[in-house]
Design a protein around this motif. Sequence first.
Motif, PDB file in Angstrom:
ATOM      1  N   LEU A 239     -16.071 -52.518  -1.070  1.00  0.00           N
ATOM      2  CA  LEU A 239     -15.891 -53.683  -1.940  1.00  0.00           C
ATOM      3  C   LEU A 239     -17.193 -54.467  -2.047  1.00  0.00           C
ATOM      4  O   LEU A 239     -17.888 -54.661  -1.055  1.00  0.00           O
ATOM      5  CB  LEU A 239     -14.798 -54.587  -1.357  1.00  0.00           C
ATOM      6  CG  LEU A 239     -14.533 -55.913  -2.077  1.00  0.00           C
ATOM      7  CD1 LEU A 239     -13.963 -55.658  -3.476  1.00  0.00           C
ATOM      8  CD2 LEU A 239     -13.581 -56.762  -1.249  1.00  0.00           C
ATOM      9  N   ARG A 240     -17.499 -54.905  -3.263  1.00  0.00           N
ATOM     10  CA  ARG A 240     -18.669 -55.757  -3.503  1.00  0.00           C
ATOM     11  C   ARG A 240     -18.191 -57.006  -4.239  1.00  0.00           C
ATOM     12  O   ARG A 240     -17.598 -56.905  -5.313  1.00  0.00           O
ATOM     13  CB  ARG A 240     -19.716 -55.035  -4.332  1.00  0.00           C
ATOM     14  CG  ARG A 240     -20.355 -53.879  -3.603  1.00  0.00           C
ATOM     15  CD  ARG A 240     -21.447 -53.267  -4.461  1.00  0.00           C
ATOM     16  NE  ARG A 240     -22.049 -52.137  -3.820  1.00  0.00           N
ATOM     17  CZ  ARG A 240     -23.104 -52.209  -3.010  1.00  0.00           C
ATOM     18  NH1 ARG A 240     -23.652 -53.361  -2.755  1.00  0.00           N
ATOM     19  NH2 ARG A 240     -23.598 -51.115  -2.477  1.00  0.00           N
ATOM     20  N   LEU A 241     -18.451 -58.154  -3.653  1.00  0.00           N
ATOM     21  CA  LEU A 241     -18.083 -59.435  -4.243  1.00  0.00           C
ATOM     22  C   LEU A 241     -19.341 -60.167  -4.677  1.00  0.00           C
ATOM     23  O   LEU A 241     -20.350 -60.143  -3.980  1.00  0.00           O
ATOM     24  CB  LEU A 241     -17.340 -60.300  -3.210  1.00  0.00           C
ATOM     25  CG  LEU A 241     -16.088 -59.704  -2.592  1.00  0.00           C
ATOM     26  CD1 LEU A 241     -15.558 -60.611  -1.482  1.00  0.00           C
ATOM     27  CD2 LEU A 241     -15.023 -59.472  -3.654  1.00  0.00           C
ATOM     28  N   ARG A 242     -19.253 -60.826  -5.817  1.00  0.00           N
ATOM     29  CA  ARG A 242     -20.370 -61.663  -6.243  1.00  0.00           C
ATOM     30  C   ARG A 242     -19.818 -62.958  -6.810  1.00  0.00           C
ATOM     31  O   ARG A 242     -18.755 -62.978  -7.429  1.00  0.00           O
ATOM     32  CB  ARG A 242     -21.267 -60.942  -7.245  1.00  0.00           C
ATOM     33  CG  ARG A 242     -20.660 -60.688  -8.594  1.00  0.00           C
ATOM     34  CD  ARG A 242     -21.598 -59.843  -9.455  1.00  0.00           C
ATOM     35  NE  ARG A 242     -21.172 -59.868 -10.843  1.00  0.00           N
ATOM     36  CZ  ARG A 242     -21.666 -60.683 -11.771  1.00  0.00           C
ATOM     37  NH1 ARG A 242     -22.621 -61.545 -11.465  1.00  0.00           N
ATOM     38  NH2 ARG A 242     -21.219 -60.654 -13.008  1.00  0.00           N
ATOM     39  N   ALA A 243     -20.523 -64.031  -6.572  1.00  0.00           N
ATOM     40  CA  ALA A 243     -20.104 -65.353  -7.041  1.00  0.00           C
ATOM     41  C   ALA A 243     -20.620 -65.592  -8.451  1.00  0.00           C
ATOM     42  O   ALA A 243     -21.754 -65.256  -8.781  1.00  0.00           O
ATOM     43  CB  ALA A 243     -20.626 -66.430  -6.098  1.00  0.00           C
ATOM     44  N   LEU A 244     -19.752 -66.189  -9.273  1.00  0.00           N
ATOM     45  CA  LEU A 244     -20.137 -66.608 -10.621  1.00  0.00           C
ATOM     46  C   LEU A 244     -20.293 -68.116 -10.695  1.00  0.00           C
ATOM     47  O   LEU A 244     -21.068 -68.640 -11.490  1.00  0.00           O
ATOM     48  CB  LEU A 244     -19.094 -66.157 -11.638  1.00  0.00           C
ATOM     49  CG  LEU A 244     -18.824 -64.655 -11.709  1.00  0.00           C
ATOM     50  CD1 LEU A 244     -17.666 -64.369 -12.666  1.00  0.00           C
ATOM     51  CD2 LEU A 244     -20.076 -63.901 -12.114  1.00  0.00           C
ATOM     52  N   ALA A 245     -19.518 -68.837  -9.864  1.00  0.00           N
ATOM     53  CA  ALA A 245     -19.561 -70.304  -9.819  1.00  0.00           C
ATOM     54  C   ALA A 245     -18.944 -70.757  -8.503  1.00  0.00           C
ATOM     55  O   ALA A 245     -18.177 -70.018  -7.888  1.00  0.00           O
ATOM     56  CB  ALA A 245     -18.782 -70.897 -10.995  1.00  0.00           C
ATOM     57  N   TYR A 246     -19.269 -71.972  -8.107  1.00  0.00           N
ATOM     58  CA  TYR A 246     -18.672 -72.549  -6.910  1.00  0.00           C
ATOM     59  C   TYR A 246     -18.816 -74.063  -6.974  1.00  0.00           C
ATOM     60  O   TYR A 246     -19.612 -74.597  -7.757  1.00  0.00           O
ATOM     61  CB  TYR A 246     -19.333 -72.018  -5.630  1.00  0.00           C
ATOM     62  CG  TYR A 246     -20.664 -72.668  -5.336  1.00  0.00           C
ATOM     63  CD1 TYR A 246     -20.739 -73.750  -4.456  1.00  0.00           C
ATOM     64  CD2 TYR A 246     -21.828 -72.231  -5.946  1.00  0.00           C
ATOM     65  CE1 TYR A 246     -21.952 -74.374  -4.208  1.00  0.00           C
ATOM     66  CE2 TYR A 246     -23.034 -72.846  -5.697  1.00  0.00           C
ATOM     67  CZ  TYR A 246     -23.102 -73.912  -4.827  1.00  0.00           C
ATOM     68  OH  TYR A 246     -24.288 -74.536  -4.583  1.00  0.00           O
ATOM     69  N   ALA A 247     -18.043 -74.735  -6.157  1.00  0.00           N
ATOM     70  CA  ALA A 247     -18.173 -76.184  -5.992  1.00  0.00           C
ATOM     71  C   ALA A 247     -17.605 -76.545  -4.630  1.00  0.00           C
ATOM     72  O   ALA A 247     -16.725 -75.859  -4.104  1.00  0.00           O
ATOM     73  CB  ALA A 247     -17.436 -76.943  -7.095  1.00  0.00           C
ATOM     74  N   VAL A 248     -18.127 -77.635  -4.084  1.00  0.00           N
ATOM     75  CA  VAL A 248     -17.653 -78.170  -2.813  1.00  0.00           C
ATOM     76  C   VAL A 248     -17.555 -79.679  -2.966  1.00  0.00           C
ATOM     77  O   VAL A 248     -18.456 -80.314  -3.507  1.00  0.00           O
ATOM     78  CB  VAL A 248     -18.635 -77.819  -1.667  1.00  0.00           C
ATOM     79  CG1 VAL A 248     -18.273 -78.559  -0.395  1.00  0.00           C
ATOM     80  CG2 VAL A 248     -18.678 -76.323  -1.442  1.00  0.00           C
ATOM     81  N   GLU A 249     -16.453 -80.232  -2.494  1.00  0.00           N
ATOM     82  CA  GLU A 249     -16.247 -81.684  -2.468  1.00  0.00           C
ATOM     83  C   GLU A 249     -15.648 -81.985  -1.103  1.00  0.00           C
ATOM     84  O   GLU A 249     -14.493 -81.647  -0.847  1.00  0.00           O
ATOM     85  CB  GLU A 249     -15.297 -82.113  -3.590  1.00  0.00           C
ATOM     86  CG  GLU A 249     -15.012 -83.591  -3.629  1.00  0.00           C
ATOM     87  CD  GLU A 249     -16.156 -84.417  -4.192  1.00  0.00           C
ATOM     88  OE1 GLU A 249     -16.309 -85.567  -3.766  1.00  0.00           O
ATOM     89  OE2 GLU A 249     -16.897 -83.893  -5.051  1.00  0.00           O
TER      90      GLU A 249
END
Length: 148
Positions: free
Chosen positions: A88-98
């Motif tokens: 499996l290969r995962l890649r991020a397209l967007a993220y946010a942290v609050e």
Amino acid sequence: MMFCSALLLASPAIAYDAEGAQPLPDAALPAPLECVLRDYEQAWRTGDAKALAGLFTEDGIVLQSNQPPVRGRSAIEAAYAGQGSSPLRLRALAYAVEGNTGYIIGAYSYGNNVGDIGKFTLTLKRVGDGPWMIFSDMDNGNAPPRAR
């Protein structure tokens, strides 16, 4: 629980914008969020359902395609049993942290395949300065639905 000991760079995969013309770029994640993806990949690759479930909060939820939702680590472990053991290969397209809540929106593929075969959202939580844990994981493939 697994710990991110090394960040592995996956080969490029492609997700497209609404027009299908421009690939969506990878989003560079802060190291603690990057670890969530790499630990997930590692547990999946080894088919370790217990390690996968350990990445979730006690009341975590998994929403897999064509399956009913499951809640809680033991149910998540049972849902993942017999799955995985693939690259499996995962890649991020967007993220946010609050504060102590966050999310990662991403795409996935397997092995050296070029192009994404699916997408996912991870909702994340952490207690204090502890590690980021997955509260919810929703994924589905990019293939069009089959005609009935």
